[in-house]
Design a protein around this motif. Sequence first.
Motif, PDB file in Angstrom:
ATOM      1  N   MET A 154      -4.991  -2.577 -22.865  1.00  0.00           N
ATOM      2  CA  MET A 154      -4.475  -3.522 -22.448  1.00  0.00           C
ATOM      3  C   MET A 154      -4.641  -4.240 -21.573  1.00  0.00           C
ATOM      4  O   MET A 154      -4.670  -5.382 -21.761  1.00  0.00           O
ATOM      5  N   LEU A 155      -5.207  -3.727 -20.754  1.00  0.00           N
ATOM      6  CA  LEU A 155      -4.842  -4.673 -19.131  1.00  0.00           C
ATOM      7  C   LEU A 155      -6.140  -4.722 -19.210  1.00  0.00           C
ATOM      8  O   LEU A 155      -6.970  -5.972 -19.054  1.00  0.00           O
ATOM      9  N   LEU A 156      -7.807  -3.647 -19.664  1.00  0.00           N
ATOM     10  CA  LEU A 156      -9.135  -4.865 -20.082  1.00  0.00           C
ATOM     11  C   LEU A 156      -9.447  -5.391 -20.974  1.00  0.00           C
ATOM     12  O   LEU A 156      -9.725  -6.872 -20.608  1.00  0.00           O
ATOM     13  N   LYS A 157      -8.234  -5.614 -22.023  1.00  0.00           N
ATOM     14  CA  LYS A 157      -8.119  -6.683 -22.966  1.00  0.00           C
ATOM     15  C   LYS A 157      -7.341  -8.224 -22.122  1.00  0.00           C
ATOM     16  O   LYS A 157      -7.791  -9.082 -22.556  1.00  0.00           O
ATOM     17  N   GLY A 158      -6.810  -7.487 -21.807  1.00  0.00           N
ATOM     18  CA  GLY A 158      -5.338  -9.082 -21.154  1.00  0.00           C
ATOM     19  C   GLY A 158      -6.027  -9.093 -19.735  1.00  0.00           C
ATOM     20  O   GLY A 158      -5.885 -10.805 -19.774  1.00  0.00           O
ATOM     21  N   VAL A 159      -6.515  -9.130 -19.160  1.00  0.00           N
ATOM     22  CA  VAL A 159      -6.539  -9.422 -17.701  1.00  0.00           C
ATOM     23  C   VAL A 159      -8.627  -9.531 -17.638  1.00  0.00           C
ATOM     24  O   VAL A 159      -8.216 -10.772 -17.321  1.00  0.00           O
ATOM     25  N   GLY A 160      -9.693  -8.791 -18.073  1.00  0.00           N
ATOM     26  CA  GLY A 160     -10.845  -8.780 -18.332  1.00  0.00           C
ATOM     27  C   GLY A 160     -11.555  -8.682 -16.738  1.00  0.00           C
ATOM     28  O   GLY A 160     -10.454  -8.227 -15.857  1.00  0.00           O
ATOM     29  N   LEU A 161     -12.397  -8.070 -17.228  1.00  0.00           N
ATOM     30  CA  LEU A 161     -13.147  -7.110 -16.337  1.00  0.00           C
ATOM     31  C   LEU A 161     -13.880  -8.489 -14.748  1.00  0.00           C
ATOM     32  O   LEU A 161     -13.743  -8.319 -13.487  1.00  0.00           O
ATOM     33  N   GLN A 162     -13.593  -9.276 -14.633  1.00  0.00           N
ATOM     34  CA  GLN A 162     -13.887 -10.050 -14.003  1.00  0.00           C
ATOM     35  C   GLN A 162     -12.523 -11.553 -12.763  1.00  0.00           C
ATOM     36  O   GLN A 162     -12.786 -10.508 -11.268  1.00  0.00           O
ATOM     37  N   ALA A 163     -11.667 -10.715 -13.165  1.00  0.00           N
ATOM     38  CA  ALA A 163     -10.315 -10.779 -12.238  1.00  0.00           C
ATOM     39  C   ALA A 163     -10.203  -9.217 -11.186  1.00  0.00           C
ATOM     40  O   ALA A 163      -9.418  -9.429 -10.483  1.00  0.00           O
ATOM     41  N   LEU A 164     -10.338  -8.049 -12.490  1.00  0.00           N
ATOM     42  CA  LEU A 164      -9.868  -7.168 -12.216  1.00  0.00           C
ATOM     43  C   LEU A 164     -11.377  -7.275 -10.844  1.00  0.00           C
ATOM     44  O   LEU A 164     -11.127  -6.311  -9.754  1.00  0.00           O
ATOM     45  N   SER A 165     -12.099  -7.308 -10.894  1.00  0.00           N
ATOM     46  CA  SER A 165     -13.748  -7.747 -10.472  1.00  0.00           C
ATOM     47  C   SER A 165     -13.405  -8.131  -8.780  1.00  0.00           C
ATOM     48  O   SER A 165     -13.301  -7.774  -7.623  1.00  0.00           O
ATOM     49  N   GLU A 166     -12.562  -9.923  -8.814  1.00  0.00           N
ATOM     50  CA  GLU A 166     -12.585 -10.217  -7.811  1.00  0.00           C
ATOM     51  C   GLU A 166     -11.159  -8.925  -6.748  1.00  0.00           C
ATOM     52  O   GLU A 166     -11.217  -9.492  -5.592  1.00  0.00           O
ATOM     53  N   ARG A 190     -11.142  14.608  12.460  1.00  0.00           N
ATOM     54  CA  ARG A 190     -12.132  15.438  13.752  1.00  0.00           C
ATOM     55  C   ARG A 190     -10.598  16.257  14.570  1.00  0.00           C
ATOM     56  O   ARG A 190     -11.165  16.138  16.075  1.00  0.00           O
ATOM     57  N   GLY A 191      -9.340  16.641  14.450  1.00  0.00           N
ATOM     58  CA  GLY A 191      -8.311  17.676  15.002  1.00  0.00           C
ATOM     59  C   GLY A 191      -7.745  16.113  15.512  1.00  0.00           C
ATOM     60  O   GLY A 191      -6.648  16.620  15.831  1.00  0.00           O
ATOM     61  N   ARG A 192      -7.640  14.873  14.891  1.00  0.00           N
ATOM     62  CA  ARG A 192      -6.924  13.714  15.900  1.00  0.00           C
ATOM     63  C   ARG A 192      -6.310  12.732  14.766  1.00  0.00           C
ATOM     64  O   ARG A 192      -6.738  13.124  13.737  1.00  0.00           O
ATOM     65  N   PHE A 193      -5.231  13.002  15.380  1.00  0.00           N
ATOM     66  CA  PHE A 193      -3.970  11.952  13.956  1.00  0.00           C
ATOM     67  C   PHE A 193      -4.275  10.743  14.505  1.00  0.00           C
ATOM     68  O   PHE A 193      -4.308   9.966  14.757  1.00  0.00           O
ATOM     69  N   SER A 194      -4.190  10.345  13.069  1.00  0.00           N
ATOM     70  CA  SER A 194      -4.759   9.182  12.507  1.00  0.00           C
ATOM     71  C   SER A 194      -3.497   8.309  11.922  1.00  0.00           C
ATOM     72  O   SER A 194      -2.789   9.149  10.952  1.00  0.00           O
ATOM     73  N   LEU A 195      -3.334   7.003  11.990  1.00  0.00           N
ATOM     74  CA  LEU A 195      -2.894   6.111  11.190  1.00  0.00           C
ATOM     75  C   LEU A 195      -3.889   5.250  10.235  1.00  0.00           C
ATOM     76  O   LEU A 195      -4.723   4.636  10.257  1.00  0.00           O
ATOM     77  N   ARG A 196      -3.356   5.914   9.016  1.00  0.00           N
ATOM     78  CA  ARG A 196      -4.289   5.767   7.864  1.00  0.00           C
ATOM     79  C   ARG A 196      -3.609   4.732   6.453  1.00  0.00           C
ATOM     80  O   ARG A 196      -2.149   5.135   6.122  1.00  0.00           O
ATOM     81  N   GLY A 197      -4.496   4.153   6.316  1.00  0.00           N
ATOM     82  CA  GLY A 197      -4.366   3.430   5.082  1.00  0.00           C
ATOM     83  C   GLY A 197      -4.952   3.272   4.568  1.00  0.00           C
ATOM     84  O   GLY A 197      -6.223   3.154   4.345  1.00  0.00           O
ATOM     85  N   CYS A 198      -4.565   2.509   2.806  1.00  0.00           N
ATOM     86  CA  CYS A 198      -5.280   1.972   1.900  1.00  0.00           C
ATOM     87  C   CYS A 198      -5.289   0.854   1.370  1.00  0.00           C
ATOM     88  O   CYS A 198      -3.591   0.815   1.080  1.00  0.00           O
ATOM     89  N   VAL A 199      -5.723   0.051   0.969  1.00  0.00           N
ATOM     90  CA  VAL A 199      -5.518  -1.282   0.201  1.00  0.00           C
ATOM     91  C   VAL A 199      -5.914  -0.735  -1.307  1.00  0.00           C
ATOM     92  O   VAL A 199      -7.079  -1.228  -1.346  1.00  0.00           O
ATOM     93  N   MET A 200      -4.541  -1.507  -2.452  1.00  0.00           N
ATOM     94  CA  MET A 200      -5.248  -1.135  -3.586  1.00  0.00           C
ATOM     95  C   MET A 200      -4.274  -1.707  -3.935  1.00  0.00           C
ATOM     96  O   MET A 200      -3.267  -1.442  -5.331  1.00  0.00           O
ATOM     97  N   ASN A 201      -4.369  -3.246  -4.076  1.00  0.00           N
ATOM     98  CA  ASN A 201      -3.045  -3.890  -4.179  1.00  0.00           C
ATOM     99  C   ASN A 201      -3.468  -5.395  -4.296  1.00  0.00           C
ATOM    100  O   ASN A 201      -3.927  -6.040  -3.621  1.00  0.00           O
ATOM    101  N   TYR A 202      -3.912  -6.029  -5.880  1.00  0.00           N
ATOM    102  CA  TYR A 202      -4.082  -7.638  -5.910  1.00  0.00           C
ATOM    103  C   TYR A 202      -2.804  -7.967  -5.312  1.00  0.00           C
ATOM    104  O   TYR A 202      -3.683  -9.619  -5.050  1.00  0.00           O
ATOM    105  N   ARG A 203      -2.155  -7.721  -4.790  1.00  0.00           N
ATOM    106  CA  ARG A 203      -1.138  -9.065  -4.281  1.00  0.00           C
ATOM    107  C   ARG A 203      -1.358  -8.293  -2.446  1.00  0.00           C
ATOM    108  O   ARG A 203      -1.077  -9.732  -1.322  1.00  0.00           O
ATOM    109  N   THR A 204      -1.883  -7.910  -2.391  1.00  0.00           N
ATOM    110  CA  THR A 204      -2.133  -7.814  -0.580  1.00  0.00           C
ATOM    111  C   THR A 204      -3.512  -9.284  -0.115  1.00  0.00           C
ATOM    112  O   THR A 204      -4.429  -9.830  -1.376  1.00  0.00           O
ATOM    113  N   THR A 205      -2.674  -9.614   1.161  1.00  0.00           N
ATOM    114  CA  THR A 205      -3.614 -10.763   1.293  1.00  0.00           C
ATOM    115  C   THR A 205      -4.132 -10.217   2.945  1.00  0.00           C
ATOM    116  O   THR A 205      -3.755  -8.995   3.530  1.00  0.00           O
ATOM    117  N   LEU A 206      -5.177 -11.503   3.300  1.00  0.00           N
ATOM    118  CA  LEU A 206      -6.008 -11.179   4.672  1.00  0.00           C
ATOM    119  C   LEU A 206      -4.061 -10.862   5.666  1.00  0.00           C
ATOM    120  O   LEU A 206      -4.361 -10.248   6.913  1.00  0.00           O
TER     121      LEU A 206
END
Length: 509
Positions: free
Chosen positions: A378-390, A476-492
């Motif tokens: 339903m996601l692929l049919k209802g949204v389409g690859l172009q929107a997901l790619s963007e 490499r032994g150092r504590f890192s603040l780690r983030g992952c962008v995985m959200n179509y709502r997120t902006t610059l």
Amino acid sequence: MQVEDIDMINDSKNPSPAHLLDPSPEQIRSWANAAVELMAEYLGTIRNRRVYPYTSSRQIRERLDSSLPKEPVNFDELLHTFRSTLIELSRHNGHPRMFGYVQAPGTAIAAFADLLSSTLNANLTAWRSAPAAVEIERLTIDWIKQIIGFDRDAAGLFVSGGSMANMAALAAARRAKAPPEIQNKGAQSCAKALRVYASEETHHTVAKAAALLGIGHDNVRLISVDERYKINLHELVAAIEEDRTAGHLPICVVANAGTVATGAFDPLSQIGEIARRFNLWLHVDGAYGGFAALAPSARPLFASIGEADSVALDPHKWLYLPVDCGCILYRDPEAARATFAHEAEYTRVIGQEADEAFAFWDYGPELSRRFRALIVWMLLKGVGLQALSEAIEKDLACARHFETLVQNSEDFEMLAPVELSIFCSRHLPAGLKRALAAASPSVREKIEEQLDAHNERLLLALQRDGSSYLSNARLRGRFSLRGCVMNYRTTLRDMEILLDDLRRVAAQL
């Protein structure tokens, strides 16, 4: 049973168990309208919420009625609990500044697909059990193969997630590359230790699968990484040759299509050549990064994906779908069948053509399987690859934007390069930064430990603050603040707000 008896059961005023379990169409519509209204309200206001609640286990338990329910409650009361407790005291994974872990936001169309899937309640064991649903899954698997550029004749199925996909892949690798008697007599029948190779940045589910399959946690050799956190190819070859000389049996090498700590993408072409040279099964763990293949800027990374013997993917990550929906692909369907196919009279398919005799239990460890494919279809049919790619391309751009912001700052530094959408950095308070620059080697480690402790405090304070959410990694032994962008709502702009939040919270420590 008389007609009037049936009418009585379906009477909305009748409090019988049948009425409660089999409500009238009017009652179903009433429940649905109320639930959808709550859903629309929640999704429409998610940006304005705290990402993470300031709460405790005791507070949540106190809001829940712990008594075993003997009598039913009104549906409105159930929704009230959902609104006042579950929504208010949950982490909001769909929030545009939820950057922790590798977490998808979910989509509205997939939520409806989940509802419809549960309504149909198809059990996708074999074609005869759910003819149309099985065809939807087979079709959707074909689409996924096309998306990542995998062999069109490959087999695959949906599983619960990357953990199960990696386990299924290692099971197939063991069957294909180890002595065949292991399948019946167990690992103890093989005089040689089976060896699996992966970078030290590989997800822990690979070692966990090896332990559960009898290969052994200690027989997963973790290879060091280079300055970009990709597997060290020279060390990989040396480890394989060393094990062969020692009388061990190398069977599999795992390549990462995006590690979960830094997003590093291992060189698939070179690893594929090494796998062929030593007759190893090549498994690609693309649970995080696999669907980055939809983004034009990341597509070249997948040029050699077709060399893999198996690929793990998670549609419930970068297709933005709700859990649980993972996927495993096998380049050689017969290798999967040799691993998982078992005969039993209870499940024997009688008198059908080849397509109708198809059974998913021949390709994975599960027998009963929910209709996971519907949310993907339903996601692929209802949204389409172009929107997901963007959308995926925008996620990549947001991570690169944060990297640029940090590189242009005086008070933060990157701890790893951004390759996909994961970014790792740390805060450098002015005093510690000056001390670090002037420190001798003997003093430098103490200052690094102070920076680790400071950034750990900053992470906890940021999470409690609620405006943005990061997780952590140790690089490499150092504590890192780690983030992952995985959200179509997120902006610059959200990346800029994150950096502002970090500075504001750091000033309060």
